[in-house]
Design an enzyme around this catalytic site. Structure first.
Site, PDB file in Angstrom:
ATOM      1  N   SER A 180      38.223  46.329  39.546  1.00  0.00           N
ATOM      2  CA  SER A 180      37.653  44.996  39.316  1.00  0.00           C
ATOM      3  C   SER A 180      37.990  44.083  40.483  1.00  0.00           C
ATOM      4  CB  SER A 180      38.209  44.394  38.028  1.00  0.00           C
ATOM      5  OG  SER A 180      37.867  43.021  37.906  1.00  0.00           O
ATOM      6  N   TYR A 190      45.219  41.676  32.640  1.00  0.00           N
ATOM      7  CA  TYR A 190      44.052  42.484  33.022  1.00  0.00           C
ATOM      8  C   TYR A 190      43.994  42.671  34.537  1.00  0.00           C
ATOM      9  CZ  TYR A 190      39.079  43.767  33.492  1.00  0.00           C
ATOM     10  OH  TYR A 190      37.893  44.384  33.816  1.00  0.00           O
TER      11      TYR A 190
END
Length: 324
Positions: free
Chosen positions: A215, A228
């Site tokens: 990501s 995250y």
């Protein structure tokens, strides 16, 4: 627990014709001087929110995963792939393109996502390939071993592993992150990658590929996704380290690091009002659709495309050029 489908040639041919017809008739393509251009949904989206993990069939607009302009060329012919989080979002789009390139595909997903998984199954079958559905939780190492064993038993081998399953939960402050949330995020997003890769490795051979989903948050950070983003940074480091570890075995390991993508992950996390403008801050003024991410996974899985590529983290950011 596995749901296996083989189908007959005539049935597969009929399904393939149906999906091709649906792709040809799909709205959202326009003719330009250079040929067809895929038009994608733009912001603002309807305000909406779902309980985790989110069901793709309940999203408005529905995420685009069929990639009607993508033509397969047997890059993954007769390969066997296992995709975690393969029921929806990026995982579903990757499963469809892998099948279009000739691979049989097993998908791992949470039991509550069964309806989405069955739609993915139908899409794989429509491409003329076999689908194997394996419900379970990647945070459990024993399940990961069983998932790999089921895949190898059904397809006779395993050539491609895609680690893609993820959990995220926005929090404004580190003080708002419970130990339970921290553990769940790490166990899903990085422990799950480790468990699945460890289980798959004895079955992989020279020419096999592992593709991880990272990501942009793992490169730039995110003030409301502390746990995250930390796991995504770990995934990037895991990718590069594992690539070095396996290079002499001729097993390639790479990572796709997207920006905002229209999947159930964010509408099941963000408040409804924020979902309406999700992805609007990119230079392209919209989130990516899953079908726009999937070709990068084909590239990394295919020996024809990336035989000299390992240890890479490829960002797909809708025009943003300052990642990392």
């Amino acid at each position: 627990m596995a749901n296996t489908t083989k189908g007959k040639a005539a049935k597969k041919s009929s399904k393939k014709s149906t999906v091709k017809s649906r792709q040809s008739a799909k709205a959202g393509t326009k003719q330009t001087a250079r040929g067809k251009l895929q038009e994608q949904p733009k912001n603002p989206f309807p305000a909406q929110h779902q309980r985790k993990p989110g069901i793709e069939s309940k999203l408005t607009p529905r995420p685009e995963y069929e990639a009607p302009l993508y033509r397969g060329s047997s890059k993954l012919n007769n390969k066997a792939a296992l995709i975690t989080g393969g029921d929806s979002g990026i995982g579903r789009a990757v499963a469809v393109l892998f099948a279009r390139e000739g691979a049989d595909v097993a998908i791992v997903y949470l039991p509550v996502e069964q309806s989405d998984a069955e739609e993915t199954q139908r899409a794989i079958e429509a491409e003329g390939r076999r689908a194997l559905l394996i419900p379970g939780d990647v945070t459990e190492s024993s399940f990961c071993r069983k998932a790999v064993e089921q895949t190898v038993k059904e397809f006779g081998k395993l050539d491609i592993l895609v680690n893609n399953a993820a959990f995220q939960q926005h929090q404004e402050s580190l003080l708002d992150i419970s130990e339970e949330q921290w553990d769940r995020t790490f166990k899903t997003n990085i422990y799950g990658y480790f468990y699945m890769t460890r289980a798959a490795l004895p079955h992989l051979k020279a020419g096999s590929a592992i593709v991880n989903t990272g990501s942009i948050t793992g490169l730039d950070g995110n003030k409301e996704l502390l746990d995250y983003a930390s796991t995504k940074g770990a995934i990037h480091a895991f990718t590069k380290s594992l690539a070095q570890n396996l290079v002499e075995q001729e097993i390639r390991v790479n990572c796709v690091a997207p920006g905002p993508v229209w999947t159930p992950l964010n509408p099941s996390d963000k408040p409804a009002k924020d979902v309406a403008k999700f992805g609007a801050d990119t230079p392209m003024k919209r989130p990516a659709q899953p079908e726009e991410m999937a070709p990068a996974f084909v590239f990394f899985a295919s020996e024809a495309d990336s035989s000299y590529v390992t240890g890479e983290v490829l960002t797909l950011l809708g025009g943003e050029t300052t990642a990392g």
